[in-house]
Design an enzyme around this catalytic site. Structure first.
Site, PDB file in Angstrom:
ATOM      1  N   SER A 177      22.437   1.121  33.119  1.00 27.56           N
ATOM      2  CA  SER A 177      22.372   1.125  34.582  1.00 27.56           C
ATOM      3  C   SER A 177      22.612  -0.236  35.205  1.00 27.56           C
ATOM      4  O   SER A 177      22.820  -0.334  36.415  1.00 27.56           O
ATOM      5  CB  SER A 177      21.002   1.636  35.031  1.00 27.56           C
ATOM      6  OG  SER A 177      19.999   0.678  34.718  1.00 27.56           O
ATOM      7  N   CYS A 190      -5.558  -3.367   1.924  1.00 28.45           N
ATOM      8  CA  CYS A 190      -5.340  -3.465   3.365  1.00 28.45           C
ATOM      9  C   CYS A 190      -6.628  -3.672   4.165  1.00 28.45           C
ATOM     10  O   CYS A 190      -7.134  -4.779   4.262  1.00 28.45           O
ATOM     11  CB  CYS A 190      -4.583  -2.226   3.861  1.00 28.45           C
ATOM     12  SG  CYS A 190      -3.819  -2.473   5.495  1.00 28.45           S
ATOM     13  N   VAL A 225      17.034  -4.184  34.307  1.00 27.11           N
ATOM     14  CA  VAL A 225      16.352  -4.937  33.252  1.00 27.11           C
ATOM     15  C   VAL A 225      16.139  -4.091  32.007  1.00 27.11           C
ATOM     16  O   VAL A 225      16.371  -4.543  30.878  1.00 27.11           O
ATOM     17  CB  VAL A 225      15.008  -5.492  33.775  1.00 27.11           C
ATOM     18  CG1 VAL A 225      14.140  -5.994  32.627  1.00 27.11           C
ATOM     19  CG2 VAL A 225      15.253  -6.608  34.780  1.00 27.11           C
ATOM     20  N   GLU A 262       0.837  -1.190   0.000  1.00 23.87           N
ATOM     21  CA  GLU A 262       0.000   0.000   0.000  1.00 23.87           C
ATOM     22  C   GLU A 262       0.880   1.251   0.000  1.00 23.87           C
ATOM     23  O   GLU A 262       1.863   1.342   0.744  1.00 23.87           O
ATOM     24  CB  GLU A 262      -0.891  -0.022   1.245  1.00 23.87           C
ATOM     25  CG  GLU A 262      -1.872   1.117   1.364  1.00 23.87           C
ATOM     26  CD  GLU A 262      -2.781   0.962   2.571  1.00 23.87           C
ATOM     27  OE1 GLU A 262      -3.792   1.672   2.631  1.00 23.87           O
ATOM     28  OE2 GLU A 262      -2.472   0.128   3.457  1.00 23.87           O
ATOM     29  N   LYS A 322      -9.291   2.797  -2.673  1.00 27.60           N
ATOM     30  CA  LYS A 322      -9.591   2.027  -1.465  1.00 27.60           C
ATOM     31  C   LYS A 322     -11.019   2.305  -1.019  1.00 27.60           C
ATOM     32  O   LYS A 322     -11.457   3.454  -0.944  1.00 27.60           O
ATOM     33  CB  LYS A 322      -8.598   2.400  -0.364  1.00 27.60           C
ATOM     34  CG  LYS A 322      -8.623   1.499   0.860  1.00 27.60           C
ATOM     35  CD  LYS A 322      -7.463   1.824   1.801  1.00 27.60           C
ATOM     36  CE  LYS A 322      -7.403   0.881   2.993  1.00 27.60           C
ATOM     37  NZ  LYS A 322      -6.242   1.164   3.856  1.00 27.60           N
TER      38      LYS A 322
END
Length: 781
Positions: A357, A175, A360, A45, A114
């Protein structure tokens, strides 16, 4: 006449408004399609402009340059003897449409607009385009003169039509039409379309890849036929990473499937389809045949061209394949890594800088850069364009990367920014991970800068702010934390600009952020701290998923330091240590767990819950672990925090979109950033519901208590009630709650010190009857 057609669809890594590069990639895909014997090539698209032009679609320049690109394609020799359709914006009668332009041998056959636009989540197509609403109708579109000079046409059909070749019939979806309940492919196939083409701009989201595959499979299985799905792949200048996965499906079975993630800019997927298989498949579905016999007809544009070739019986036909579904951990390792590469190579910068740091979040960002380097090294071996890009970024025309760690050392700088509140453990974990990843690593102390800033404040005010642990107020405590966080942001940009200069290398570095989606939702971040960066690869990913990703990275990449990182409690390390140990954790600061935050986020965004609806759902979901009162407290706390911190989303670092509940207010989550944080009306609704639940629980408990009484006790209680409880009770009347009309609820509160009958009725020897009588209420209607 032959019966086998070779068809091609593709995934392209386009870039918004890069008309030159987009044209080159389109031509490359056509060359590859023809090389594989394809007679038809379809693409994603809006591939001419790039999908994410946004308000540039309002500009006449964008429409003009799209026609200029089409003119280049019409004249290009590679575009001969193959039907091609490309996606581009087209204005018809002063209305702009999102279109497929179909052409063959310098002649435009059809412009198909479209019909169903997408305004869900990240999409705002009705802001720029208008849907074509005239079903099964076409109108003449007057071509620009530069196109007429090439095609020798003044007008072409524009609208909802099918394309008829000499051997088959072709229909078009764009789409969202595939996702829509009234999909265009259904009536098209009933009118005889055997090949369906869909040019899409579908974005990446964790755990979403199967959706497009199943929609394509279902369309071809239910209707019969060959369905070709093309899609963008990569980042085209915005927060989205487009999902790739170009595929061809025949009668419910996949004949070819492209990759979801890759650094290559062009991927062409082809399959040779026996058209007679489609006709036979449909002929067996009698309900479909009855509906087709009475189906209304589409306008048909005819062309004297055949997709099949004479004497094609020996041509190998397709064989069934299965789509590859990545785990969420693999999707995190690949999607954001590819998005990082697209951003880096198109930004003109020399690499990345990350404040590491040892926690996580920043470790997850570091692992994503490591994953990117692995993808680059693998792609260099098979794609010369990737090698050229690496040499341009590194400023070394002779360089060829052979090992990911070595490439990381050139592209990636990490820095541990410690203070007196930092622990030795996090410093060590950051250094170990940097060594395993291969980054150029620095370790600095920011205390001098913090002291200098606080010295300015003290000089101006005469006051010295203190941490809470040293007798300071909450305001002082928070300000002292924030000054550390904000100075880290200032230092990050200083080092990002000058580190390559120090290393005698050209360019600067992009600063990477490392705030996860849950912290953004809760507002657990300092405005303009290290969460403020150029881009953030984990900003759309939950803490829960990041921990799973690190476990995957530990296995896949062998980074042993991740063991300690995953075991350590998440902490900002902004408050003083207690005897050398952490005195601050994220979940304690937030007043909620990361697991709870994910639940809140999904209910708020994906299920569109306000405070009251969230409470109603969670009293069921968490009934095994929380009382309704506890649920109410949790919901109130979350919404207060959300409301007072929503303003931070206005400056949120651009992050790759990965979670459906992301709070990014750029276009995914449009909400105000100034709330009445008291939520008076909403919280009152929770209070009313809570009282109703408590009343129902009380009535149920009363019935249970009465069932335990002896006949003598029950009689004494009734006598006591009829006597009015003189000297022993307080009689209250109140409207009866619940449906069904009138009635008066009578509540009697007993004084256990005065009524022997009440004492005997509520026997302490029975655990179920051992009630707090001074607070107990019997409801008699």
């Amino acid at each position: 006449m032959g019966r086998k057609a070779t068809l091609a669809c593709c995934s392209l890594n386009q870039w918004a408004l890069d008309f030159e590069g987009n044209l080159c990639r389109i031509i490359t895909s056509i060359k590859e399609a023809k090389k594989k014997g394809a007679a038809y090539r379809t693409g994603p698209e809006l591939e001419v402009t790039g999908y994410s032009c946004q308000d540039h679609f309002h500009e006449s320049d964008t429409l003009l340059h799209s026609w200029e690109v089409l003119a280049e394609l019409l004249l290009h020799p590679v575009c001969r003897d193959i039907i091609i359709d490309v996606g581009m914006p087209v204005m018809h009668r002063n209305v702009t449409y999102n279109c497929r332009v179909v052409f063959l041998n310098s002649v435009i056959l059809l412009i198909r607009p479209k019909k169903t636009l997408c305004d869900t989540g990240n999409y705002r197509e009705t802001r720029w385009f208008t849907a074509w609403t005239k079903d099964r109708e076409t109108e003449p579109l007057h071509l620009p003169r530069m196109i007429s000079a090439i095609t020798d046409q003044r007008t072409v059909p524009f609208g909802d039509a099918l394309l008829s070749t000499r051997d088959t019939c072709i229909g078009y979806e764009i789409c969202e039409e595939l996702w829509s309940p009234q999909s265009s492919h259904v009536p098209q196939t009933l009118d005889g379309a055997e090949i369906l083409l869909n040019g899409s701009g579908s974005h990446f989201e964790l755990r979403k890849a199967y959706v497009a595959f199943e929609l394509v499979r279902s369309a071809s299985a239910k209707c019969g036929g060959c369905y070709l799905f093309s899609n963008m792949r990569g980042g085209d200048g915005d927060r989205l990473y487009f999902n790739g996965c170009a595929s061809i499906c025949v009668n419910g079975q996949f004949a070819a499937v492209g990759r979801q993630f890759a650094l290559e800019e062009v991927e062409v997927v082809t399959a040779t389809v026996d058209l007679e298989e489609i006709r036979t498949y449909r002929n067996q579905v009698r309900s479909r045949q009855r509906q087709a016999a009475s189906a209304p007809s589409y306008p048909r544009v005819t062309t004297d061209f055949s997709l099949s070739r004479d004497g094609d019986l020996a041509l190998p036909s397709w064989t069934a394949v299965q789509p590859v579904y990545h785990t969420p951990e693999e999707e995190i390792a690949l999607g954001p890594a590819c998005w990082l590469w697209d951003y880096l190579r198109r930004s003109g910068q020399g690499g990345f800088f990350l404040p590491l740091s040892g926690g996580v979040d920043s470790s997850s960002t570091a692992c994503l850069v490591a994953s990117m380097c692995r993808l680059v090294v693998a792609s260099v071996k098979k794609d010369s364009r990737v090698l050229e890009t690496v040499r341009r970024i590194t400023g070394d025309a002779e360089y060829t990367p052979t090992e990911p760690r070595e490439l990381c050392g050139r592209l990636f700088t990490t820095c541990y920014m410690g203070s007196e509140n930092s622990s030795a453990e996090t410093r060590a974990r950051a250094a170990q991970l940097a060594a395993e990843v291969g980054s150029y690593h620095l370790s600095i102390a920011i205390d001098v800068a913090v002291s200098a800033v606080l010295g300015i404040f003290t000089t101006a005010t005469g006051l010295v702010p203190k941490f809470r642990a040293k007798g300071g107020t909450p305001r002082e405590n928070l300000a002292l934390q924030n000054v550390q966080a904000r100075l880290r942001m200032v230092l990050a940009y200083l080092f990002a600009q000058l580190t390559l200069w120090v290393r005698s290398k050209p360019g600067g570095l992009l600063v990477l952020g490392s705030a996860n989606v849950d912290e953004s939702l809760r507002g657990y971040m300092t405005k303009y701290d290290c969460s403020s960066a150029d881009i953030n690869p984990i900003g759309g990913i939950s803490k829960t998923d990041l921990k799973s990703f690190l476990r995957y990275a530990r296995r896949k990449f062998g980074f042993a330091s991740l063991d300690g990182i995953m075991e350590a409690p998440p902490t900002a390390e902004l408050e003083p240590l207690a005897d050398g140990r952490l005195a601050q954790t994220d979940e304690e600061d937030m007043g909620m767990t990361y697991a709870e935050l994910s639940v809140y986020g999904k209910l708020r965004k994906e299920q569109c819950c306000g405070p009251y609806s969230m409470f109603c759902k969670l009293i069921q979901t968490w009934s095994d672990s929380c009382t309704p009162e506890q649920v109410a407290d949790k919901v109130r706390h979350f919404y207060r925090c959300y409301a007072v911190n929503r303003h931070k989303m206005t400056v949120l670092t651009p992050a790759v979109h990965a979670e459906a509940y992301g709070p990014d207010d750029n276009r995914h989550d449009h909400r105000p950033f100034l709330y009445n944080a008291a939520w008076t009306w909403q919280f009152r609704a929770i209070d009313v519901a809570l009282k109703q639940l408590q009343a129902q629980e009380g009535r149920g408990k009363e019935r249970n208590d009465r069932s335990q009484l002896t006949e003598r006790q029950r009689a004494e209680l009734n006598d006591f009630s009829r006597a009015g409880g003189a000297g022993y009770s307080k009689l209250n009347t109140q409207p009866k709650s619940g449906g069904g009309g009138g009635g008066v609820g009578v509540s009697v509160t007993y004084n256990i010190e005065q009524g022997d009958a009440a004492k005997r009725c509520i026997s302490p020897s029975n655990q179920q009857q051992a009630l707090k009588v001074s607070r107990h209420t019997f409801h008699m209607v």
